[in-house]
Design an enzyme around this catalytic site. Structure first.
Site, PDB file in Angstrom:
ATOM      1  N   TYR A 152      41.268  46.977  39.851  1.00 11.47           N
ATOM      2  CA  TYR A 152      42.889  46.942  40.031  1.00 11.47           C
ATOM      3  C   TYR A 152      43.334  47.128  38.344  1.00 11.47           C
ATOM      4  CZ  TYR A 152      47.406  44.976  40.518  1.00 11.47           C
ATOM      5  OH  TYR A 152      48.725  44.451  40.616  1.00 11.47           O
ATOM      6  N   LYS A 160      48.666  39.880  49.413  1.00 14.77           N
ATOM      7  CA  LYS A 160      48.270  41.300  50.152  1.00 14.77           C
ATOM      8  C   LYS A 160      48.093  40.734  51.620  1.00 14.77           C
ATOM      9  CE  LYS A 160      48.815  43.019  46.141  1.00 14.77           C
ATOM     10  NZ  LYS A 160      47.883  43.282  45.215  1.00 14.77           N
ATOM     11  N   ASP A 164      36.270  40.551  43.700  1.00 11.26           N
ATOM     12  CA  ASP A 164      37.618  40.702  44.193  1.00 11.26           C
ATOM     13  C   ASP A 164      37.653  41.113  45.545  1.00 11.26           C
ATOM     14  OD1 ASP A 164      40.422  41.472  44.879  1.00 11.26           O
ATOM     15  OD2 ASP A 164      40.768  42.145  42.806  1.00 11.26           O
ATOM     16  N   ARG A 214      50.811  19.591  39.186  1.00  9.25           N
ATOM     17  CA  ARG A 214      50.097  20.765  38.489  1.00  9.25           C
ATOM     18  C   ARG A 214      48.470  20.539  38.933  1.00  9.25           C
ATOM     19  NH1 ARG A 214      48.331  19.986  33.616  1.00  9.25           N
ATOM     20  NH2 ARG A 214      50.470  19.178  32.681  1.00  9.25           N
TER      21      ARG A 214
HETATM   22  C1  LIG Z   1      47.429  43.110  44.110  1.00 14.27           C
HETATM   23  C2  LIG Z   1      45.896  42.932  43.506  1.00 14.27           C
HETATM   24  C3  LIG Z   1      45.671  42.032  42.277  1.00 14.27           C
HETATM   25  C4  LIG Z   1      46.711  41.410  41.602  1.00 14.27           C
HETATM   26  O1  LIG Z   1      47.143  40.550  42.373  1.00 14.27           O
HETATM   27  P1  LIG Z   1      48.713  39.939  42.040  1.00 14.27           P
HETATM   28  O2  LIG Z   1      49.033  39.050  43.406  1.00 14.27           O
HETATM   29  O3  LIG Z   1      49.673  41.166  42.263  1.00 14.27           O
HETATM   30  O4  LIG Z   1      48.732  39.317  40.789  1.00 14.27           O
HETATM   31  C5  LIG Z   1      44.174  42.181  42.373  1.00 14.27           C
HETATM   32  N1  LIG Z   1      43.343  42.774  43.056  1.00 14.27           N
HETATM   33  C6  LIG Z   1      43.544  43.624  43.854  1.00 14.27           C
HETATM   34  C7  LIG Z   1      42.447  44.246  44.698  1.00 14.27           C
HETATM   35  C8  LIG Z   1      44.996  43.822  44.214  1.00 14.27           C
HETATM   36  O5  LIG Z   1      45.351  44.603  45.243  1.00 14.27           O
END
Ligand SMILES: *Cc1c(COP(=O)(O)O)cnc(C)c1O
Length: 393
Positions: free
Chosen positions: A99, A196, A171, A47
């Site tokens: 998001y 992604k 982000d 961890r």
């Molecule tokens: C998918 C997404 C998230 C969340 O991420 P997870 O891996 O699904 O927890 C946050 N910000 C954006 C822009 C996303 O497309």
């Protein structure tokens, strides 16, 4: 001599120092034997630190140009952990089209711990400046935003934040380090849903965070270890492999996304296309200043829910699913998928109407994707024409 990012994607993780293996070993070990009774080695418990995860964390830190990288069990785990840097009584300023999961965490979890929030339209920096309060500690940006691709000026927003003693979180999921480097533009923490583009194959769920300065890095490391939402060794390995091909994947997908956007823009059944690569996109001038590419995601509006349904049911190649950023093209329907939790009026105010579809362009041949879209739109014309006819009777 500094290498280009495409080269760094492949070589940042390095080769295994003891065996020369070109891929990082997957260290499936929760605990680590200590040779000495007094002096412990660099790893004690997974961890707190795992060699495979550490390779990934050092890689993302290099790619984003930060001091420390952190790998989490999901993008939301990374984002939530970053927000845990705050204390009760603090306030955060967030771009209104973040998001959905971030929206939910801020409005339904973080607020329970006495952390207040204001959503603002960050394309309007005046509105943003006005919303900063004496207790504002974080300005949270997502650019381009989802699904209508609004652009926020990261550099100016970060300056405004700094002038008010606030941290800036960005982000960077849609752009990745290939196209946008928020830390260079003044941000303090860059966050990713590595689920992604970074992993790129719709196989793992993962999140990453990178801090700009050492002290903030130490604070986030403490939270990562305390909260414990870490990424496992196998998924860390898969993510390292995914990052190696990011350069080629994102460039190819973005090129196709531009072509598809242009095709849709000219089509009579398409009301509107949202893509930052259009010179007439309102955020285009800011985007080209702060990013090196336009990305692989676009949204477009058909005339009705019925049209969106017919289009989706007749499209052959893309999968119809949530998520984005993978080798396969992914079509999604924001009204009932990513933004289902949002009240209809809120949704429509943000342009997320019943005819809106989002397409994350994958690596299929462009001609095949275009032909597929063309035939599905043709079906829309045939069938909605028929509906018009029925409605008239
Ligand atoms: C998918 C997404 C998230 C969340 O991420 P997870 O891996 O699904 O927890 C946050 N910000 C954006 C822009 C996303 O497309």
């Amino acid at each position: 001599m500094t290498d280009h990012l495409e080269t760094k994607f492949i070589h940042s993780a390095g080769v295994d120092k003891t065996t020369g293996a070109v891929n990082v070993p997957i260290y499936l070990s929760s605990t680590f034997h200590q040779e000495s009774f007094e002096k412990f080695g660099p790893f004690d418990y997974s961890r707190s630190g795992n060699p495979t995860r550490l390779t990934l964390e050092e890689t993302i830190a290099k790619l984003e140009g930060g001091t420390r990288g952190f790998a989490f069990a999901s993008g939301m785990a990374a984002i939530s952990s970053a927000f845990m840097l705050l204390s009760s009584g603090d306030h955060v300023l967030i771009s209104e089209d973040v998001y959905g999961g971030t929206y939910r965490f801020i409005t339904e979890v973080l607020n329970k711990f006495g952390i207040d929030y204001t959503f603002v339209n960050m394309t309007d920096l005046g509105e943003m400046a006005e919303a900063i309060q004496p207790n504002t500690k974080v300005v949270y940006i997502e650019t381009p935003s989802n699904p209508t691709m609004n652009i926020t000026d990261i550099e100016i927003a970060a300056k405004l934040a700094k002038a008010n003693d606030c941290l800036t979180f960005v982000d960077n999921t849609f752009m990745t380090p290939l196209y946008q480097n928020p830390l260079e533009l003044g941000a303090d923490i860059v966050l990713h849903s590595a689920t992604k583009f970074l992993s790129g194959h719709s196989d793992i769920v993962a999140g990453l965070a990178v801090t700009k300065d050492e002290e903030l890095g130490n604070r986030l490391a403490f939270i990562q270890n305390s909260f414990g939402a870490v990424l496992g060794a196998q998924d860390s390995y898969l993510l390292i492999q995914g990052i190696k091909t990011l350069g080629t994947r994102l460039k190819q997908s973005s090129e196709s996304a531009q072509a598809i956007s242009e095709y849709l823009h000219k089509h009579s059944l398409v009301e509107e296309v949202y893509y930052p690569g259009f010179t007439f996109h309102p955020g285009h001038p800011i985007h080209v200043r702060q990013a090196k590419g336009f990305g692989a995601v676009l949204s477009f509006r058909l005339l009705s829910k019925e049209a969106a349904k017919i289009f989706t049911e007749n499209l052959r190649i893309p999968v119809f699913a949530v998520s984005l950023g993978a080798v396969e093209s992914i079509l999604s329907y924001p009204a009932t998928m990513s933004h289902a939790a949002m009240p209809k009026e809120e949704r429509e105010k943000r342009g997320i109407t019943d005819g809106l579809l989002r397409l994350s362009v994958g690596l299929e041949h462009l001609d095949d994707l275009l032909a597929d879209i063309k035939q599905a739109l043709h079906k829309v014309r045939q069938e909605t024409g028929e509906l018009d006819f029925l409605n008239q009777r």
